[in-house]
Design an enzyme around this catalytic site. Structure first.
Site, PDB file in Angstrom:
ATOM      1  CD  GLN A  28     -59.650 -38.633  38.991  1.00  0.00           C
ATOM      2  OE1 GLN A  28     -58.652 -38.428  39.948  1.00  0.00           O
ATOM      3  NE2 GLN A  28     -60.478 -39.330  38.837  1.00  0.00           N
TER       4      GLN A  28
ATOM      5  CG  ASP B 229     -61.531 -30.557  37.404  1.00  0.00           C
ATOM      6  OD1 ASP B 229     -61.631 -30.692  38.562  1.00  0.00           O
ATOM      7  OD2 ASP B 229     -60.302 -30.174  36.984  1.00  0.00           O
TER       8      ASP B 229
ATOM      9  NE  ARG C  98     -56.022 -41.028  40.733  1.00  0.00           N
ATOM     10  CZ  ARG C  98     -55.699 -39.828  41.132  1.00  0.00           C
ATOM     11  NH1 ARG C  98     -56.543 -38.944  41.496  1.00  0.00           N
ATOM     12  NH2 ARG C  98     -54.357 -39.600  41.387  1.00  0.00           N
TER      13      ARG C  98
ATOM     14  CB  CYS D 179     -61.051 -35.728  38.980  1.00  0.00           C
ATOM     15  SG  CYS D 179     -60.800 -33.966  39.329  1.00  0.00           S
TER      16      CYS D 179
ATOM     17  NE  ARG E 298     -51.696 -33.770  42.839  1.00  0.00           N
ATOM     18  CZ  ARG E 298     -52.833 -33.909  43.228  1.00  0.00           C
ATOM     19  NH1 ARG E 298     -53.640 -33.225  44.094  1.00  0.00           N
ATOM     20  NH2 ARG E 298     -53.761 -34.664  42.341  1.00  0.00           N
TER      21      ARG E 298
ATOM     22  CG  HIS F 264     -54.839 -35.709  37.224  1.00  0.00           C
ATOM     23  ND1 HIS F 264     -54.113 -36.531  37.806  1.00  0.00           N
ATOM     24  CD2 HIS F 264     -55.914 -35.400  38.289  1.00  0.00           C
ATOM     25  CE1 HIS F 264     -54.454 -36.675  39.238  1.00  0.00           C
ATOM     26  NE2 HIS F 264     -55.267 -35.886  39.519  1.00  0.00           N
TER      27      HIS F 264
HETATM   28  N1  NVA Z   1     -58.105 -29.384  37.975  1.00  0.00           N
HETATM   29  C1  NVA Z   1     -57.814 -29.398  39.135  1.00  0.00           C
HETATM   30  C2  NVA Z   1     -57.921 -31.058  39.559  1.00  0.00           C
HETATM   31  C3  NVA Z   1     -57.794 -31.594  41.184  1.00  0.00           C
HETATM   32  C4  NVA Z   1     -57.540 -32.798  41.016  1.00  0.00           C
HETATM   33  C5  NVA Z   1     -56.866 -28.916  39.892  1.00  0.00           C
HETATM   34  O1  NVA Z   1     -55.488 -29.062  39.151  1.00  0.00           O
HETATM   35  O2  NVA Z   1     -56.745 -28.140  40.948  1.00  0.00           O
HETATM   36  N1   CP Z   2     -58.656 -36.096  41.965  1.00  0.00           N
HETATM   37  C1   CP Z   2     -57.662 -35.873  42.906  1.00  0.00           C
HETATM   38  O1   CP Z   2     -56.467 -35.972  42.196  1.00  0.00           O
HETATM   39  O2   CP Z   2     -57.642 -35.482  44.122  1.00  0.00           O
HETATM   40  P1   CP Z   2     -56.544 -35.291  45.210  1.00  0.00           P
HETATM   41  O3   CP Z   2     -56.232 -33.896  44.736  1.00  0.00           O
HETATM   42  O4   CP Z   2     -57.292 -35.167  46.326  1.00  0.00           O
HETATM   43  O5   CP Z   2     -55.369 -36.120  44.971  1.00  0.00           O
END
Ligand code: NVA
Ligand code: CP
Length: 308
Positions: free
Chosen positions: A134, A226, A294, A266, A104, A131
């Protein structure tokens, strides 16, 4: 049958039938957990986190455990990557210890570079651009709730961000119709739009990109949103609250959807910003199923890439 790619960086690298096969496997794994309890016995997954996480961390870690393997949590604050060791060297070293890497991070180029230099599978656990894990969990949820993907009217309202990209690419790959409403200046990335158009030509998806949330939501079977400010955009939070005010998923907006619509997010969510409590905590919401899935979809992805 086309062989599966080494890595899971984007669903674009997979055919429709391969993606459906992974979703089908996730559903089977969910129904019959014990059958797969040794499926990845002795395998090791390294999980690199350069951003925070609840779901991704826990679901990958528990998923590996449930398949008979182990997962190592590597925060960039604690490993040499965070002190400037090249991503390529990190990839080479981890490839000598473990059987797969989940990352990540910020720039998608970092995910790609890691995969290029790793001799083992690399899984994208979120980049600024995509992502995909997800999105796969979300389409597994759609199969479970709607019984089909092809022809489902999927609507995304909000920021043209990594979730919008991942959902739009997967929807159009799998033949769901995709409508997306973003404020001006927050549209989806041009490259993703081109890819969605190419996907749609093959799959038959209809594509609607608009600045009008009512137009996008009209007759939708799925409404997704989101956060307005993603990780790394914290300084823009106040400006974004103003720019996105008309894009909140609330009960005025959801009236335009089909009566049996499902609501997806998500998570983490900000109640009172991108969605109101009446919707996310209401009877149409499937957000806890998405979060659970997930676990199952990532077990299916890891099994597909790491079993040999
Ligand atoms: N768009 C959000 C998704 C988090 C799972 C981010 O990147 O923070
Ligand atoms: N939806 C998602 O990826 O959640 P986290 O940021 O908690 O991993």
């Amino acid at each position: 049958m086309k062989v599966f790619p080494k890595d899971f960086l984007t669903t674009q690298d997979f055919s429709e039938s391969q993606l459906l096969e992974i979703i089908d496997l996730a559903i089977r794994m969910k129904r019959n957990k014990s059958r797969y309890s040794r499926a990845l016995q002795g395998k090791k997954l390294a999980m690199i986190f350069e951003k925070s996480s609840t779901r991704t961390r826990v679901s990958f870690e528990v998923g590996m455990y449930e398949l008979g393997g182990i997962a190592l949590f590597l925060s960039s604050r604690d490993i040499q990557l965070g002190r400037g060791e090249p991503i390529a060297d990190t990839a080479r070293v981890l490839s000598r210890y473990v059987d797969g890497i989940m990352i990540r991070t910020f720039g998608h180029d970092r995910v790609e570079e890691l995969a290029r230099h790793a001799t083992i599978p690399v899984i994208n656990g979120l980049s600024d651009w995509l992502h995909p894990c997800q999105a796969m969990a979300d389409f597994q949820t759609i199969v479970e709730k709607k019984g089909r993907i092809r022809g489902v009217r999927f609507c995304y309202v909000g920021d043209g961000n990594n979730m919008a990209h991942a959902l739009g690419l997967l929807a159009t790959r799998l033949g769901a119709h995709f409508s997306c409403a973003t404020p001006e200046g927050y549209e989806m990335d041009e490259r993703v739009i081109e890819m969605m158009k190419e996907n749609a030509k093959i799959s038959g998806s209809r594509l609607l990109l608009t600045h009008d949330p009512l137009e996008a939501v009209k007759n939708a079977e799925v409404i997704a949103t989101d956060v307005w400010a993603s990780m790394g955009q914290e300084e823009e939070t106040e400006k974004r609250k103003k720019d996105f005010a008309a894009f909140q998923v609330n009960t005025t907006l959801t009236k335009y959807a089909e009566s049996g619509y499902i609501f997806m997010h998500c998570l983490p969510a900000h109640r009172g910003e991108e969605v109101v409590s009446e919707v996310i905590d209401g009877p149409h919401s499937v957000v806890w199923d998405e979060a659970e899935n997930r676990l199952h979809i990532q077990k299916a992805i890891m099994y597909t890439l790491m079993r040999t």
